[in-house]
Write a protein that holds these residues in place. Structure first.
Motif, short mmCIF file in Angstrom:
data_model
loop_
_atom_site.label_atom_id
_atom_site.label_comp_id
_atom_site.label_asym_id
_atom_site.label_seq_id
_atom_site.Cartn_x
_atom_site.Cartn_y
_atom_site.Cartn_z
N UNK A 79 -0.43 28.71 -15.86
CA UNK A 79 -1.68 28.56 -16.39
C UNK A 79 -1.82 28.28 -17.71
N UNK A 80 -0.73 28.40 -18.48
CA UNK A 80 -0.75 28.05 -20.00
C UNK A 80 -0.33 26.59 -19.78
N UNK A 81 0.41 26.18 -18.92
CA UNK A 81 0.86 24.83 -18.86
C UNK A 81 -0.77 23.87 -18.36
N UNK A 101 -8.66 35.31 -19.00
CA UNK A 101 -8.63 35.10 -17.58
C UNK A 101 -7.36 34.92 -16.88
N UNK A 102 -6.35 33.94 -17.58
CA UNK A 102 -5.06 33.84 -17.08
C UNK A 102 -4.21 35.24 -17.01
N UNK A 115 -1.74 39.47 -9.68
CA UNK A 115 -0.78 38.83 -8.86
C UNK A 115 0.42 39.42 -8.90
N UNK A 116 0.93 39.90 -10.12
CA UNK A 116 2.10 40.82 -10.41
C UNK A 116 2.22 41.75 -9.70
N UNK A 117 1.08 42.53 -9.60
CA UNK A 117 0.80 44.06 -8.93
C UNK A 117 0.93 43.80 -7.66
#
Length: 199
Positions: free
Chosen positions: A63-65, A144-145, A152-154
């Motif tokens: 998302x940062x990209x 938001x990211x 997603x990680x959880x």
């Protein structure tokens, strides 16, 4: 009262570790079960945490990209945008319309973008493109990211943690069935000798 004492005796602090202590009643299957339980819990905790962190980091990086590479461009409507219809529901204020824009390479592109309903031809709308000039959605903000990556990680970590946990449960069930079969065999061998007098 006697039952309460017996329950207390079986619930002491060292009872849960009895499979690891030297004991004449301890069987090889008890030690194997202790290793299975330890490995399952270690895999559940460590695997779940590491997988969740890796997934979070990967999503945040992606998302940062997107935020760094995707660029807003101004496009112009090539025809009047359709008017709002009652069937459009809550999104009646925005409709899909044909637009044209010039990319960073100077090449003209055409596509569709959301615009205010009823907008006339030539109205400017802002849309987002990637480095290749393809239309994309507006990138997520940093907050938001973080939220999306954490979710997603959880979910990924929980899914990974379930694998060794269920695997350990299945292995313990199979071990328990084998142990019960051994007990049945022992009862069949020695049960018939009970009550006989020796000597």
């Amino acid at each position: 009262m006697r039952r309460l004492r017996s329950m207390t005796a079986f619930g002491g602090p060292g009872v849960w570790l009895w499979r690891w202590r030297r004991n004449p009643l301890r069987r090889r299957s008890d030690v194997l079960e202790a290793w299975i339980v330890s490995a399952a819990w270690l895999g559940t905790v460590v695997g779940g945490v590491l997988t969740g962190l890796a997934a979070t980091h990967s999503v945040e990086g992606g998302l940062a990209r997107e935020r760094a590479e995707w660029r807003p461009v101004v496009a112009l409507l090539t025809q009047d945008a359709p008017g709002a219809t009652p069937a459009s529901g809550s999104g009646a204020g925005r409709v899909w319309a044909n637009v044209r824009w010039t990319g960073t390479d100077g090449v003209s592109h055409a596509g569709q973008a959301r615009a205010a309903a009823g907008s006339p031809t030539g109205t400017a709308v802002t849309l987002w493109t990637d480095w290749d000039g393809t239309l994309v959605t507006q990138p997520s903000t940093a907050s938001e990211a973080h939220l999306r990556a954490a979710m997603v990680g959880v979910m990924t970590g929980a899914g990974m943690a379930a694998v060794p946990l269920l695997g350990g449960r299945i292995a313990r069930d199979r071990l328990e069935r084998r142990r019960m079969a051994q007990w049945d065999e022992a009862w069949a061998r020695f049960g018939s000798t009970w009550g006989r007098k020796t000597g």
